[in-house]
Scaffold this active site. Structure first.
Site, PDB file in Angstrom:
ATOM      1  CG  ASP A  60     -11.243  -0.760   1.757  1.00 43.75           C
ATOM      2  OD1 ASP A  60     -11.020  -0.037   0.765  1.00 43.75           O
ATOM      3  OD2 ASP A  60     -10.395  -1.537   2.221  1.00 43.75           O
ATOM      4  CE1 TYR A 152      -3.182  10.811  -5.939  1.00 44.84           C
ATOM      5  CE2 TYR A 152      -1.983  12.082  -7.588  1.00 44.84           C
ATOM      6  CZ  TYR A 152      -3.073  11.932  -6.755  1.00 44.84           C
ATOM      7  OH  TYR A 152      -4.051  12.898  -6.727  1.00 44.84           O
ATOM      8  CB  ALA A 155      -3.893   5.125  -9.303  1.00 43.69           C
TER       9      ALA A 155
END
Length: 344
Positions: A60, A152, A155
């Site tokens: 991750d 989105y 980021a």
């Protein structure tokens, strides 16, 4: 000689397509993602495509410690990383007021901090060797926000700012390490099947839509030519970024009017569709989503803008040559007409 190439988000979408592109070159590949089903399938494809060696590294990227362990494992098993491709992300399709703080935090940790964690870990090693390439997979939305994608877009804007700052530092240090970013158009990837969605209808990429292989070719080209600060893929990306630079206010109003409908298919969303935010959608019992989404019939396999961008010296030379030929032909024609009038 084969390179060591590491790709995050390798189990699906752009990352999966990148794995295949580098595999065809005979590189040694490290595939990173959370879901083991997709990783195993991607590794099998890569071996069949010609990869010299393939390892899978379940991780991750939001976990900085786990990323550090993953990079150490890759360099121990395959050798020093030559090319690192950051492609892993998750997101939410929803109006901002319907997104929780926890969802925002998680998506940002993966999509922005995941890039930071990976870059931080591999860059330290690359700086010691004074060589290496890091490719950040971006989006036209790194410059231009759209409705229903505040997570989105936020980021991607963050990655863009991070990339620019880091590049300046490496230039200042005259480092042999290169970082470049590839800004993508709308792509036919599985994200529209597994991204957390709170929309009433099925989510879709805004046309024109390109196949993930178009993106993968751009990433591979950027890895080969990393001194350019960034690459734009697709005429739609170029048009969006130019329009945003020239008339951002008008684009705000246009997207406010069209952005909701253009990102939905008109069909009801399946309330039971998988969600890959907290757990991988392709876990041990999950299915392999592959590189492609559900829009193959509408997706373009080639971008002529990309062809021109990747071969602009040759294109420029051809244009100059064509202009020269046309000029000579025009002069010859004019001389011929004058000669004809003289004889008359």
């Amino acid at each position: 000689m084969s390179r060591v190439v590491a790709v995050t988000g390798a189990s699906g979408g752009v990352g999966r397509a990148c794995v295949q592109e580098f595999a065809r070159r005979g590189d040694r590949l490290a595939l990173l993602a959370r879901g083991t089903t997709g990783l195993d399938a991607a590794a099998d494809e890569a071996r069949r495509a010609g990869a010299a060696e393939v390892i899978t590294v379940p991780v991750d990227v939001a976990d900085a410690g786990a990323v550090e362990e993953a990079v150490a494992q890759i360099e121990q098993d395959l050798g020093p990383v030559d090319v690192w491709v950051n492609s892993a992300f998750t997101s939410v399709f929803a109006p901002f007021h319907e997104i929780t703080a926890q969802e925002y935090q998680r998506a940002t940790e993966v999509t922005y901090l995941g890039y930071v964690h990976c870059t931080m870990s591999v860059l330290r090693r690359m700086r010691e060797r004074d060589r290496g390439v890091i490719v950040q997979v971006g989006s036209a939305l790194a410059y231009r926000g759209v409705p229903l994608q505040t997570v989105y877009c936020g980021a991607r804007h963050a990655v863009q700012g991070f990339h620019e700052s880091l590049r300046c530092e490496l230039l200042h240090d005259r480092s042999g390490v290169s970082v470049t970013m590839v800004q993508m158009p709308a792509l036919n990837t599985p994200q529209f099947t597994w991204v957390l969605s709170k929309l009433p209808q099925k989510a879709q990429p805004v046309p024109p839509i390109y196949q993930p292989e178009v993106a993968a070719r751009a990433v591979a080209f950027a890895a080969d030519h990393p001194r350019r600060r960034e690459y734009w893929v697709g005429a739609s990306t170029v048009g969006t970024l130019v329009a945003n630079a020239v008339a951002p206010g008008l684009l705000d109003r246009y997207l406010a009017r069209t952005g909701y409908s253009s990102q939905q298919t008109g069909e009801p969303r399946d309330p039971d569709q998988p969600v890959n935010m907290w757990e991988p959608a392709d876990g041990p019992e999950g299915r392999d989503f592959g590189a492609h989404g559900t829009f193959d019939a509408r997706a373009k396999t080639r971008s002529w803008q990309q062809v021109v961008a990747h071969h602009y010296p040759q294109v420029a030379a051809a244009a100059v040559g064509a202009t020269a030929v046309a000029t000579v032909a025009s002069i010859a024609s004019g001389l011929g007409r004058r000669a004809g009038r003289g004889r008359a």
